[in-house]
Design an enzyme around this catalytic site. Sequence first.
Site, PDB file in Angstrom:
ATOM      1  N   THR A   1      -0.640 -24.690  -0.785  1.00  0.00           N
ATOM      2  CA  THR A   1       1.342 -25.061  -0.014  1.00  0.00           C
ATOM      3  C   THR A   1       0.366 -26.849  -0.810  1.00  0.00           C
ATOM      4  OG1 THR A   1       1.363 -23.134   1.089  1.00  0.00           O
ATOM      5  CG2 THR A   1       2.418 -25.465   1.289  1.00  0.00           C
TER       6      THR A   1
ATOM      7  N   LYS B   1       1.792 -24.942  -5.211  1.00  0.00           N
ATOM      8  CA  LYS B   1       3.243 -24.885  -4.571  1.00  0.00           C
ATOM      9  C   LYS B   1       4.046 -26.211  -4.318  1.00  0.00           C
ATOM     10  CE  LYS B   1       5.996 -21.296  -1.902  1.00  0.00           C
ATOM     11  NZ  LYS B   1       6.367 -22.836  -1.011  1.00  0.00           N
TER      12      LYS B   1
ATOM     13  N   SER C   1       2.054 -15.272   2.759  1.00  0.00           N
ATOM     14  CA  SER C   1       0.756 -17.122   3.211  1.00  0.00           C
ATOM     15  C   SER C   1       0.263 -16.361   4.344  1.00  0.00           C
ATOM     16  CB  SER C   1       2.995 -17.443   4.177  1.00  0.00           C
ATOM     17  OG  SER C   1       2.464 -18.184   4.993  1.00  0.00           O
TER      18      SER C   1
ATOM     19  N   TYR D   1      -2.947 -22.413   3.509  1.00  0.00           N
ATOM     20  CA  TYR D   1      -2.663 -23.969   4.017  1.00  0.00           C
ATOM     21  C   TYR D   1      -3.703 -24.291   4.525  1.00  0.00           C
ATOM     22  CZ  TYR D   1       2.807 -23.434   5.243  1.00  0.00           C
ATOM     23  OH  TYR D   1       4.174 -23.311   4.387  1.00  0.00           O
TER      24      TYR D   1
ATOM     25  N   HIS E   1      10.286 -25.896  -1.086  1.00  0.00           N
ATOM     26  CA  HIS E   1       9.684 -25.385   0.510  1.00  0.00           C
ATOM     27  C   HIS E   1      10.980 -24.837   0.986  1.00  0.00           C
ATOM     28  CE1 HIS E   1       6.465 -25.029   2.356  1.00  0.00           C
ATOM     29  NE2 HIS E   1       6.456 -24.451   3.473  1.00  0.00           N
TER      30      HIS E   1
END
Length: 390
Positions: A189, A241, A140, A163, A265
């Site tokens: 994401t 995702k 991430s 992100y 999530h």
Amino acid sequence: MTDAAAASTSASAADAAATAELGAIPETDLETVRDEFHVLHEIVKRARANLDRNTWDYLRGGTESETTVKRNRLAFDKVAFRPRVLNDMREIDTGGSFLTHKVSLPVLLCPIGSLESFAANGPVQAMRAAAHAGVPLFLSSVGTVPLEDVAKIEGGTKVFCLYKRGDDSWLDDIVARAVDHGYDAFALTVDSAWYSRRERDMANRFVKPWRQVPGMEFQKALNWKDVERFKKTHDIPLILKGIATAEDARLAVEHGADMIYVSNHGGRQLDHGLGALDVLPEVADAVAGRAKIAVDGGVTRGSDIIKARALGADAVGIGRMLCCGLAAGGAAGVVRVLELLEEEVRIDLGLLGLNSFNDIDGRYIAYTDPVEPAHVWSQYPLLAPDDYTY
């Protein structure tokens, strides 16, 4: 010893420790976790004991009523097996594939924000475990450990999961860094235009430090034109995702996504969503083999991996169990999670009459009523409430 000599000695020790952390997991560490943890729920229990309340509630919690969290687990609990018998079961292959890479188990380690909250240098520890076990890690972008540090781990499949917190040139720079450092794929994401109300954190007055970053407006603005631009600009496999409907799965394929990642999530974003496994069949039908499919949400057992594969997933993500493994035993703890999952998968495949995942399909499952109320750890009946609550 002079102050300068002491500082030099300390720096050398730190360098040596950092170098060791990039190497193979010591066999003594693996032997320790194998002795300590014989079943998966023991790892959950140790993780709970090792973590403070804020971090534990962040790990196990979801948004608002946590209905989506429960439905993730319930979706698996509604699926039963239909075994076949009188096949030669002496040889069983638990392997699979991830995009073009062979993996030891059709599992991926999910992108979890701030893995360093669960173990020192958590992302590096997770990558060491992934490389040892032969499964992919999704790193991430939410965290303090740079993608370059994780890339130092030799072996293993690496995916960077972003992100968006800046403009297109900001994104292009990160993609270039990932490509230059050997990442095998890039994920966006797409289910987090707004940050949800996670009431366990709010009730604890826990403000996660990794959320205190500028640029949230760029994530809110993310749209299909950005996906189209990504495919035109970058030559690295793209994973989206957070897909949760057949409609968006079709659009993802039409825009060139190489993998459709079905996820809500872990129940942390939209409350009252469907369980991820419930969504999987419609996504698989919509994709129709034009892209690979991954799914996560509620996976705590080897049997869950088999159910997801039977319903159309190529890869199955583990998130909370990744965090528990880190908290319980660092890189070795994550390896032990994967070892126990693989053992469960091997036995279940053998009892289903399957020598590998190659022949599994919907004929091996049926739908029925669940036998227990669903919650995050409901597949571990030997856990007492005090083992997972505060």
